[in-house]
Design a protein around this motif. Sequence first.
Motif, mmCIF file in Angstrom:
data_model
loop_
_atom_site.group_PDB
_atom_site.id
_atom_site.type_symbol
_atom_site.label_atom_id
_atom_site.label_comp_id
_atom_site.label_asym_id
_atom_site.label_seq_id
_atom_site.Cartn_x
_atom_site.Cartn_y
_atom_site.Cartn_z
ATOM 1 N N GLY A 70 -32.643 126.393 95.855
ATOM 2 C CA GLY A 70 -32.906 126.258 97.272
ATOM 3 C C GLY A 70 -33.477 124.755 97.787
ATOM 4 O O GLY A 70 -33.451 124.429 98.721
ATOM 5 N N SER A 71 -33.418 123.746 96.720
ATOM 6 C CA SER A 71 -33.829 122.518 97.061
ATOM 7 C C SER A 71 -32.662 121.484 97.636
ATOM 8 O O SER A 71 -33.001 120.348 98.216
ATOM 9 N N GLY A 72 -31.349 121.826 97.560
ATOM 10 C CA GLY A 72 -30.342 121.278 97.845
ATOM 11 C C GLY A 72 -29.944 120.145 96.998
ATOM 12 O O GLY A 72 -29.135 119.289 97.248
ATOM 13 N N ARG A 73 -30.701 120.229 95.932
ATOM 14 C CA ARG A 73 -30.168 119.165 95.044
ATOM 15 C C ARG A 73 -29.216 119.105 94.259
ATOM 16 O O ARG A 73 -28.499 120.357 94.121
ATOM 17 N N TRP A 74 -28.441 118.308 93.773
ATOM 18 C CA TRP A 74 -27.038 118.341 92.906
ATOM 19 C C TRP A 74 -27.226 117.692 91.753
ATOM 20 O O TRP A 74 -27.749 116.471 91.692
ATOM 21 N N ASN A 75 -26.372 117.859 90.668
ATOM 22 C CA ASN A 75 -26.419 117.090 89.625
ATOM 23 C C ASN A 75 -25.224 115.903 89.886
ATOM 24 O O ASN A 75 -23.884 116.283 90.159
ATOM 25 N N ASP A 76 -25.507 114.482 89.785
ATOM 26 C CA ASP A 76 -24.563 113.622 90.188
ATOM 27 C C ASP A 76 -23.665 113.282 89.142
ATOM 28 O O ASP A 76 -24.159 112.560 88.041
ATOM 29 N N HIS A 77 -22.482 114.028 89.078
ATOM 30 C CA HIS A 77 -21.546 113.628 88.223
ATOM 31 C C HIS A 77 -20.909 112.577 88.106
ATOM 32 O O HIS A 77 -20.870 111.868 87.101
ATOM 33 N N VAL A 78 -20.916 111.745 89.187
ATOM 34 C CA VAL A 78 -20.416 110.243 89.331
ATOM 35 C C VAL A 78 -21.333 109.356 88.183
ATOM 36 O O VAL A 78 -20.928 108.654 87.376
ATOM 37 N N HIS A 79 -22.665 109.491 88.501
ATOM 38 C CA HIS A 79 -23.633 108.813 87.820
ATOM 39 C C HIS A 79 -23.566 109.148 86.604
ATOM 40 O O HIS A 79 -23.623 108.368 85.574
ATOM 41 N N LEU A 80 -23.628 110.494 86.110
ATOM 42 C CA LEU A 80 -23.424 110.823 84.856
ATOM 43 C C LEU A 80 -22.431 110.073 84.186
ATOM 44 O O LEU A 80 -22.351 109.716 82.830
ATOM 45 N N ALA A 81 -21.102 110.234 84.904
ATOM 46 C CA ALA A 81 -19.959 109.904 84.057
ATOM 47 C C ALA A 81 -20.103 108.301 83.777
ATOM 48 O O ALA A 81 -19.637 107.639 82.773
ATOM 49 N N ARG A 82 -20.756 107.580 84.776
ATOM 50 C CA ARG A 82 -20.827 106.172 84.703
ATOM 51 C C ARG A 82 -21.747 105.553 83.533
ATOM 52 O O ARG A 82 -21.924 104.803 83.021
ATOM 53 N N TRP A 83 -23.057 106.609 83.489
ATOM 54 C CA TRP A 83 -24.027 106.344 82.418
ATOM 55 C C TRP A 83 -23.481 106.349 81.005
ATOM 56 O O TRP A 83 -23.793 105.659 79.998
ATOM 57 N N ALA A 84 -22.293 107.260 80.672
ATOM 58 C CA ALA A 84 -21.822 107.405 79.348
ATOM 59 C C ALA A 84 -20.939 106.506 78.948
ATOM 60 O O ALA A 84 -20.255 105.973 79.647
ATOM 61 N N ASP A 85 -20.873 106.034 77.566
ATOM 62 C CA ASP A 85 -19.949 105.384 76.960
ATOM 63 C C ASP A 85 -18.886 105.983 76.567
ATOM 64 O O ASP A 85 -17.687 105.444 76.228
ATOM 65 N N ALA A 86 -18.965 107.297 76.220
ATOM 66 C CA ALA A 86 -17.738 108.156 76.174
ATOM 67 C C ALA A 86 -17.952 109.510 76.371
ATOM 68 O O ALA A 86 -19.175 109.960 76.346
ATOM 69 N N LEU A 87 -16.939 110.232 76.869
ATOM 70 C CA LEU A 87 -17.105 111.479 77.189
ATOM 71 C C LEU A 87 -16.255 112.330 75.902
ATOM 72 O O LEU A 87 -15.119 112.001 75.792
ATOM 73 N N LEU A 88 -17.176 113.346 75.303
ATOM 74 C CA LEU A 88 -16.349 113.804 74.095
ATOM 75 C C LEU A 88 -16.342 115.676 74.586
ATOM 76 O O LEU A 88 -17.539 116.060 74.788
ATOM 77 N N VAL A 89 -15.381 116.337 74.561
ATOM 78 C CA VAL A 89 -15.342 117.814 75.090
ATOM 79 C C VAL A 89 -15.018 118.357 73.785
ATOM 80 O O VAL A 89 -13.893 118.383 73.185
ATOM 81 N N ALA A 90 -16.062 118.977 73.179
ATOM 82 C CA ALA A 90 -15.998 119.580 71.695
ATOM 83 C C ALA A 90 -16.963 120.973 71.839
ATOM 84 O O ALA A 90 -18.203 120.734 71.768
ATOM 85 N N PRO A 91 -16.369 121.971 71.609
ATOM 86 C CA PRO A 91 -15.220 122.271 71.571
ATOM 87 C C PRO A 91 -14.179 122.288 72.964
ATOM 88 O O PRO A 91 -14.931 122.599 74.007
ATOM 89 N N ALA A 92 -13.054 121.939 72.745
ATOM 90 C CA ALA A 92 -12.453 121.860 74.248
ATOM 91 C C ALA A 92 -11.648 123.242 74.338
ATOM 92 O O ALA A 92 -10.561 123.309 73.310
ATOM 93 N N SER A 93 -11.937 124.098 74.867
ATOM 94 C CA SER A 93 -11.099 125.600 75.072
ATOM 95 C C SER A 93 -9.669 125.263 75.591
ATOM 96 O O SER A 93 -9.332 124.294 76.428
ATOM 97 N N ALA A 94 -8.830 126.237 75.633
ATOM 98 C CA ALA A 94 -7.426 126.310 76.235
ATOM 99 C C ALA A 94 -7.632 125.975 77.367
ATOM 100 O O ALA A 94 -7.073 125.415 78.366
ATOM 101 N N ASN A 95 -8.818 126.854 77.808
ATOM 102 C CA ASN A 95 -8.906 127.005 79.661
ATOM 103 C C ASN A 95 -9.272 125.543 80.076
ATOM 104 O O ASN A 95 -8.637 125.314 80.994
ATOM 105 N N THR A 96 -10.264 124.840 79.197
ATOM 106 C CA THR A 96 -10.707 124.007 79.781
ATOM 107 C C THR A 96 -9.573 122.482 79.776
ATOM 108 O O THR A 96 -9.440 121.823 80.849
ATOM 109 N N LEU A 97 -9.005 122.665 78.769
ATOM 110 C CA LEU A 97 -7.731 121.620 78.630
ATOM 111 C C LEU A 97 -6.932 121.928 79.796
ATOM 112 O O LEU A 97 -6.473 120.728 80.366
#
Length: 401
Positions: A70-97
């Motif tokens: 109810g707070s209207g907050r959201w997880n800032d995906h842009v900031h998260l993605a910029r924070w990372a040196d690498a994104l690893l998807v593991a396990p990567a399911s057929a659906n997510t791929l």
Amino acid sequence: MSAALPRRILLGVTGGIAAYKSALLVRALVKAGAEVQVVMTPAAHDFVTPLTLSTLSGRPVLTDLFVRDGSGRWNDHVHLARWADALLVAPASANTLAKMAHGQCDNLLLACFLSATCPVFVAPAMDLEMWRDPATGHNLAALKERGVRTIGPAHGELASGLVGEGRMTEPDELVHALQEALIGASPWAGRTVLVTAGPTQEPIDPVRYIGNRSSGRMGFAIAEEAARRGARVHLVTGPVQLTAAAAGIARTDVGTAAEMAEACKAIAPQADVVVMSAAVADFRPAAPAARKVKKGEPLDTLQLEPTEDILAWIGAHRRPGQIIVGFALETNDGVAHARGKLQRKGLDLVVMNTLEDAGAGFGHPTNRVTFIAPDTDPHPLPLMSKSDVARALLDRLEALL
Ligand code: CTP
């Protein structure tokens, strides 16, 4: 040899039986020195608990784009993605791929993927027939074309009891693969970097000292950036309220200029790069009192004597190929003074800042610096965060390595 991976890793965990290995993967990443932020897809919750992964990573696990309290907050995906040196998807399911390949964006992990500018790795894990299905092959090919790197899958026994390709690559091997990809090629890998940071405190008596306003933030940012690029970092710091945010940094805490000199002289002969960003006192009380000077006692004058110039010592004992960087805080005629320092102390680069710039220098999270090197024009940078200054400095030094 165990992998060292002092990097910020955004770990995407999707819904597949191999998600049970995510706990071991988080552990292996943390053990290798990585900072790990786990993002789970909703389906992953059926296979492994967020509590397990948040405990092992030391950070709350994120799943939703929106915080539904109810707070209207959201997880800032842009900031998260910029924070990372690498994104690893593991396990990567057929659906997510499939969703990644088609640019779908109905959960936080997919939003992070679409926002990511860092290298992206996927470790597919699924049953034999799903892996063999041409749709999966097309999706992976489309992702590879966009620069996504695939690790595995491995051949072996699958959850269905079938034997074949589709097993997620083992956690230790994933960490090794990331290390190879992220650090193996780095010119900083295997280099030793000495960074000094913070002020020194020169005692007047056991209670009082002469110090300065340096917070140490600039030096810490440089040490962290060098570690993230794969260097072995020695950080010699005066008294500061900071904790280095990257693993792989050997820290020595000192109080006085003399202690800093002793620590630096022990490390400098092995260093490939020395960055002297500490605000070392130029003078110290010549005869500090052994016990506290009382209010009533006369203390009209304080006799001062110069401290040893650590940077000049390092310049005079430079080993072949060593790169030496000094800092200069100037209040007037900055470039001319900084050039003098460059020559006198035998440096490759001076990072100059002036107290005249708003938002720059002591205590600020930002800095405005000018790089001054022999035989080239001064290179002024705009006002930027100290971590961005650290990046720019290491980019510049990388060309000299
Ligand atoms: N430095 C050092 N040892 C000291 C003093 C300074 O290693 N005792 C280093 C600092 O860490 C910085 C550089 O020398 O990298 C510049 O310091 P500064 O005190 O400005 O140098 P000086 O040439 O002594 O200054 P000035 O001539 O302007 O008084």
